[in-house]
Enzyme design. Sequence first.
Site, PDB file in Angstrom:
ATOM      1  N   TRP A 112       0.962  -1.375   0.203  1.00  0.00           N
ATOM      2  CA  TRP A 112      -0.375  -0.268  -0.089  1.00  0.00           C
ATOM      3  C   TRP A 112       0.484   0.940   0.199  1.00  0.00           C
ATOM      4  O   TRP A 112       0.318   2.421  -0.758  1.00  0.00           O
ATOM      5  CB  TRP A 112      -0.817  -0.223   1.173  1.00  0.00           C
ATOM      6  CG  TRP A 112      -1.903  -1.392   0.969  1.00  0.00           C
ATOM      7  CD1 TRP A 112      -2.539  -2.553   1.474  1.00  0.00           C
ATOM      8  CD2 TRP A 112      -3.008  -0.932  -0.339  1.00  0.00           C
ATOM      9  NE1 TRP A 112      -3.470  -3.168   0.745  1.00  0.00           N
ATOM     10  CE2 TRP A 112      -4.373  -2.553  -0.430  1.00  0.00           C
ATOM     11  CE3 TRP A 112      -3.437  -0.042  -1.169  1.00  0.00           C
ATOM     12  CZ2 TRP A 112      -5.222  -2.513  -1.106  1.00  0.00           C
ATOM     13  CZ3 TRP A 112      -4.111   0.082  -2.333  1.00  0.00           C
ATOM     14  CH2 TRP A 112      -5.523  -1.572  -1.779  1.00  0.00           C
ATOM     15  N   ASP A 201      -0.886   6.592   7.249  1.00  0.00           N
ATOM     16  CA  ASP A 201      -2.433   5.895   6.672  1.00  0.00           C
ATOM     17  C   ASP A 201      -2.439   4.588   7.993  1.00  0.00           C
ATOM     18  O   ASP A 201      -1.418   4.159   7.809  1.00  0.00           O
ATOM     19  CB  ASP A 201      -1.773   6.091   5.133  1.00  0.00           C
ATOM     20  CG  ASP A 201      -2.711   4.410   5.037  1.00  0.00           C
ATOM     21  OD1 ASP A 201      -3.586   4.588   5.028  1.00  0.00           O
ATOM     22  OD2 ASP A 201      -2.239   3.922   3.641  1.00  0.00           O
ATOM     23  N   LYS A 226     -12.561  -1.549   7.947  1.00  0.00           N
ATOM     24  CA  LYS A 226     -11.802  -2.610   8.563  1.00  0.00           C
ATOM     25  C   LYS A 226     -12.176  -3.003   9.902  1.00  0.00           C
ATOM     26  O   LYS A 226     -12.303  -3.645  10.577  1.00  0.00           O
ATOM     27  CB  LYS A 226     -10.239  -2.314   8.327  1.00  0.00           C
ATOM     28  CG  LYS A 226      -9.886  -1.996   7.654  1.00  0.00           C
ATOM     29  CD  LYS A 226      -9.378  -3.552   7.034  1.00  0.00           C
ATOM     30  CE  LYS A 226      -9.183  -2.922   5.112  1.00  0.00           C
ATOM     31  NZ  LYS A 226      -8.445  -3.963   3.750  1.00  0.00           N
TER      32      LYS A 226
END
Length: 400
Positions: A112, A201, A226
């Site tokens: 990511w 992040d 999540k």
Amino acid sequence: MRPINFGAGPSALPDSVLQEACKGLLDFKGTGIGVAEISHRSKEFTSLVAELENNIRSQLDVPPTHKIIFTQGGGTGQFSAVVLNMLARHRLLYPDLSDEQRVMDYVITGSWSKKAAEEARRVGGGASVHVAVDARKDSKPFDGIPAHKDFSFSADPALIYYCENETVDGVQFSNNPDSPASFPFHLLSEGRKGLLPLVGDHSSSFMSRKIPHLADHAVIFAGAQKNIGPAGLTILIVRQDCVVDVDAAAKLGAAPVPITMSFKAIADAGSLYNTPSTLPLYIASLVLERSKGLGGVEYFEIINGKKAGKVYAALKEGEEKGVFRSKVREGSGSWMNVVFDVLGDNAESKFLASAESQGMKALKGHRSVGGIRISLYNAITEEQTDKVVAYMKEFIAQNS
């Protein structure tokens, strides 16, 4: 009984929240109108947004220097929005610098953060991307957090990006400041003046444990799917000096920022500039209210630490017996996503099929890396974790 969803996202939600959400789909706060139908301008819905913000602020100890805003587009959308907003801020601070003199620092520890850096190169205009560290060595897969001595930050970058938890690769910065796998916050303060342009992040670990040095961050962002709610909602914690007039920056030469990506436009409208993701916001509010009742982030930090410890202990036992092989170096393993290989011909398929027959689903690793991935988000209970641990030990006994 419902199967246990160990998927990496969209991920499991608490049964009690889903049951309450069903009621809200028909009648939201006694209005007789469902939450997916009601006006986002109604007093009932605007109060929900305020309650959700207060729950995040209180549970994470977000200081008044930072705004909490809600938007759409997920973490991937913020790969672009963060670049555009932070470059606009940098333009306002340093209008005389050329595009080529503007630098963005990226810490690359997994798939990511690699994608985030690629997007920065794509939308950053003439600004350059400086890789402060790359965890890959000799073209090997991402398998851990680099040593602090390997980090090299720019003197005055427009932003410094890191991904706290890499969902695909199972790598996470340690929350123990004394660990060599912790984020090197101390390196950021050396010889630097002014506020840090630090961007965290936290998409796959948000609300699972406290955020170290939260007040030092310029931006923290997270997709909801999540630990918080369904896909479609993105949560941002933005320091007020980063909520800038992007149109004023554009007049000085910065790239125009789409209105739905402008931190200032969203913040000024109380996260209601356009129609938000009403149902994900509602479910997120139920999740955070439940979290508060359980003891907040402190509660989940304790429980999540226990869950991860149990799974890693079983994984280590499997490694010693030649059944499993961890994909991540010890000390860098994620609390949220435990990744490993099952050794032997057709052993992985056997592991997955037998687990599914026992009601444990979505254990297959990301398509780019394969293997097994056990995601242990907040909604996964300690009892459910014990079940997958018992299964791992049973599989070890049968195949060692």
